[in-house]
Design a protein around this motif. Structure first.
Motif, mmCIF file in Angstrom:
data_model
loop_
_atom_site.group_PDB
_atom_site.id
_atom_site.type_symbol
_atom_site.label_atom_id
_atom_site.label_comp_id
_atom_site.label_asym_id
_atom_site.label_seq_id
_atom_site.Cartn_x
_atom_site.Cartn_y
_atom_site.Cartn_z
ATOM 1 N N MET A 181 0.836 -1.190 0.000
ATOM 2 C CA MET A 181 0.000 0.000 0.000
ATOM 3 C C MET A 181 0.885 1.259 0.000
ATOM 4 O O MET A 181 2.021 1.236 0.477
ATOM 5 N N ASP A 182 0.346 2.359 -0.524
ATOM 6 C CA ASP A 182 1.139 3.583 -0.595
ATOM 7 C C ASP A 182 1.137 4.318 0.741
ATOM 8 O O ASP A 182 0.472 3.937 1.706
ATOM 9 N N ASP A 183 1.920 5.398 0.811
ATOM 10 C CA ASP A 183 2.103 6.124 2.068
ATOM 11 C C ASP A 183 0.791 6.695 2.597
ATOM 12 O O ASP A 183 0.554 6.704 3.809
ATOM 13 N N GLU A 184 -0.071 7.170 1.697
ATOM 14 C CA GLU A 184 -1.347 7.747 2.139
ATOM 15 C C GLU A 184 -2.190 6.707 2.875
ATOM 16 O O GLU A 184 -2.697 6.961 3.975
ATOM 17 N N LEU A 185 -2.316 5.532 2.300
ATOM 18 C CA LEU A 185 -3.133 4.491 2.921
ATOM 19 C C LEU A 185 -2.465 3.957 4.189
ATOM 20 O O LEU A 185 -3.148 3.691 5.188
ATOM 21 N N ASN A 186 -1.157 3.815 4.160
ATOM 22 C CA ASN A 186 -0.469 3.345 5.364
ATOM 23 C C ASN A 186 -0.682 4.308 6.527
ATOM 24 O O ASN A 186 -0.832 3.888 7.676
ATOM 25 N N ALA A 187 -0.691 5.602 6.240
ATOM 26 C CA ALA A 187 -0.921 6.591 7.294
ATOM 27 C C ALA A 187 -2.344 6.530 7.825
ATOM 28 O O ALA A 187 -2.593 6.831 9.003
ATOM 29 N N LEU A 188 -3.282 6.111 6.988
ATOM 30 C CA LEU A 188 -4.693 6.067 7.394
ATOM 31 C C LEU A 188 -5.049 4.826 8.216
ATOM 32 O O LEU A 188 -6.000 4.856 8.992
ATOM 33 N N ARG A 189 -4.287 3.750 8.058
ATOM 34 C CA ARG A 189 -4.758 2.458 8.568
ATOM 35 C C ARG A 189 -4.987 2.450 10.073
ATOM 36 O O ARG A 189 -5.941 1.843 10.552
ATOM 37 N N ARG A 190 -4.149 3.111 10.838
ATOM 38 C CA ARG A 190 -4.264 3.034 12.295
ATOM 39 C C ARG A 190 -4.918 4.265 12.920
ATOM 40 O O ARG A 190 -4.872 4.443 14.131
ATOM 41 N N THR A 191 -5.545 5.083 12.096
ATOM 42 C CA THR A 191 -6.076 6.351 12.606
ATOM 43 C C THR A 191 -7.197 6.167 13.620
ATOM 44 O O THR A 191 -7.455 7.066 14.424
ATOM 45 N N ARG A 192 -7.894 5.058 13.609
ATOM 46 C CA ARG A 192 -8.982 4.834 14.561
ATOM 47 C C ARG A 192 -8.522 4.030 15.786
ATOM 48 O O ARG A 192 -9.324 3.729 16.662
ATOM 49 N N MET A 193 -7.259 3.716 15.854
ATOM 50 C CA MET A 193 -6.729 2.945 16.982
ATOM 51 C C MET A 193 -6.259 3.903 18.078
ATOM 52 O O MET A 193 -5.563 4.879 17.804
ATOM 53 N N ARG A 194 -6.643 3.616 19.310
ATOM 54 C CA ARG A 194 -6.177 4.419 20.443
ATOM 55 C C ARG A 194 -4.699 4.137 20.668
ATOM 56 O O ARG A 194 -3.901 5.026 20.889
ATOM 57 N N TRP A 195 -4.343 2.843 20.689
ATOM 58 C CA TRP A 195 -2.959 2.388 20.777
ATOM 59 C C TRP A 195 -2.852 1.072 20.040
ATOM 60 O O TRP A 195 -3.856 0.386 19.801
ATOM 61 N N ASN A 196 -1.646 0.717 19.681
ATOM 62 C CA ASN A 196 -1.447 -0.455 18.829
ATOM 63 C C ASN A 196 -1.226 -1.706 19.676
ATOM 64 O O ASN A 196 -0.218 -2.414 19.552
ATOM 65 N N THR A 197 -2.207 -1.991 20.527
ATOM 66 C CA THR A 197 -2.166 -3.148 21.413
ATOM 67 C C THR A 197 -3.570 -3.379 21.955
ATOM 68 O O THR A 197 -4.354 -2.413 22.047
ATOM 69 N N PRO A 198 -3.957 -4.610 22.287
ATOM 70 C CA PRO A 198 -5.293 -4.855 22.846
ATOM 71 C C PRO A 198 -5.361 -4.393 24.303
ATOM 72 O O PRO A 198 -4.936 -5.113 25.217
ATOM 73 N N LEU A 199 -5.900 -3.197 24.518
ATOM 74 C CA LEU A 199 -5.848 -2.576 25.841
ATOM 75 C C LEU A 199 -7.004 -1.597 25.991
ATOM 76 O O LEU A 199 -7.199 -0.722 25.147
ATOM 77 N N SER A 200 -7.756 -1.740 27.079
ATOM 78 C CA SER A 200 -8.855 -0.817 27.363
ATOM 79 C C SER A 200 -8.349 0.371 28.172
ATOM 80 O O SER A 200 -7.245 0.340 28.738
ATOM 81 N N GLU A 201 -9.158 1.410 28.254
ATOM 82 C CA GLU A 201 -8.802 2.578 29.073
ATOM 83 C C GLU A 201 -8.587 2.195 30.540
ATOM 84 O O GLU A 201 -7.565 2.560 31.129
ATOM 85 N N PRO A 202 -9.524 1.471 31.180
ATOM 86 C CA PRO A 202 -9.295 1.113 32.585
ATOM 87 C C PRO A 202 -8.053 0.252 32.786
ATOM 88 O O PRO A 202 -7.336 0.404 33.779
ATOM 89 N N HIS A 203 -7.794 -0.659 31.856
ATOM 90 C CA HIS A 203 -6.614 -1.518 31.959
ATOM 91 C C HIS A 203 -5.341 -0.676 31.858
ATOM 92 O O HIS A 203 -4.362 -0.894 32.598
ATOM 93 N N ALA A 204 -5.337 0.303 30.958
ATOM 94 C CA ALA A 204 -4.183 1.186 30.817
ATOM 95 C C ALA A 204 -3.925 1.961 32.104
ATOM 96 O O ALA A 204 -2.770 2.091 32.548
#
Length: 237
Positions: A1-24
């Protein structure tokens, strides 16, 4: 994928790990953060690092990664929140500045393996310090497809704890991602591209994005949901 799409892929992720707010928040509590140095190795965009800085006056926070897109996102977030956090483009495996507190979440591959990561981090964290270490493990016996996706180097949780012990660590806290955290992580990892696809169905890149989204969902549900676990360890000496 190009740079534009790569930059978009994680935009809806809070963090790049399975983790809730209370757990954090629990993990940050267990790290007993105080004035001093905190380095996040393999920080991505450093959301957990930013949370640590926001709650701990006097914390000198540094994020280290090679992902320029993630680092730029972290810098922008720090600026918008008025936080003094440094984001440095560097190989986490070569970082050699000791710190009282260290995060290394989902970055074992940078060091080569779980055991290598735990041994390298033992040399970096000061003797009185603490390490927040996050890593995947086999929560159930993997099938051939899961082994192909994640490789042969993942271990079980007991073996991971043995590796920590062998590197001289004591476990001060242990918790694992629950199923809701995993489902949310997987859903948000697809959401950025799913939104783009809905808005650009005729784009020449749309078919590749659609194929990736469909394959990722199939793999998760069929091959590693409930099989791949993730643990968060707060380690000390």
């Amino acid at each position: 994928m190009d740079d534009e799409l790569n930059a978009l892929r994680r935009t809806r992720m809070r963090w790049n790990t399975p983790l809730s707010e209370p757990h954090a928040e629990l993990l940050l509590d267990r790290m007993a953060l105080a004035e001093g140095d905190l380095v996040d190795l393999g920080c991505g965009w450093g959301e957990l690092l930013l949370r640590a800085a926001a709650r701990t006056p006097g914390l000198r926070a540094t994020g280290v990664d090679t992902d320029v897109t993630g680092l730029d996102r972290g810098r922008a977030a720090a600026a918008s929140r008025g936080l003094s956090v440094e984001f440095t483009e560097a190989d986490a495996a070569t970082w050699d500045v000791p710190a009282e507190r260290v995060f290394s979440v989902g970055a074992a591959h940078v060091f080569g393996s779980t055991r290598a990561a735990l041994e390298a981090l033992a040399r970096l964290v000061r003797p009185s310090g603490r390490l927040l270490y996050g890593d995947g493990f086999w929560a159930a016996p993997p099938g051939p497809a899961a082994l192909e996706i994640f490789g042969p180097d993942l271990v079980t949780l007991p073996d991971l704890l043995d590796a920590a012990d062998g590197a001289g660590w004591r476990v001060l806290h242990l918790s694992t991602a629950d199923q809701l955290e995993w489902d949310d992580f997987e859903s948000t990892s697809r959401a950025g591209w799913a939104e783009w696809l809905a808005a650009h169905p005729a784009d020449p890149r749309a078919e590749r994005v659609r194929e990736w989204l469909d394959r990722r969902l199939r793999e998760y549900v069929r091959d590693y949901r409930g099989v791949l676990g993730f643990t968060y360890l707060v380690l000390g000496r």
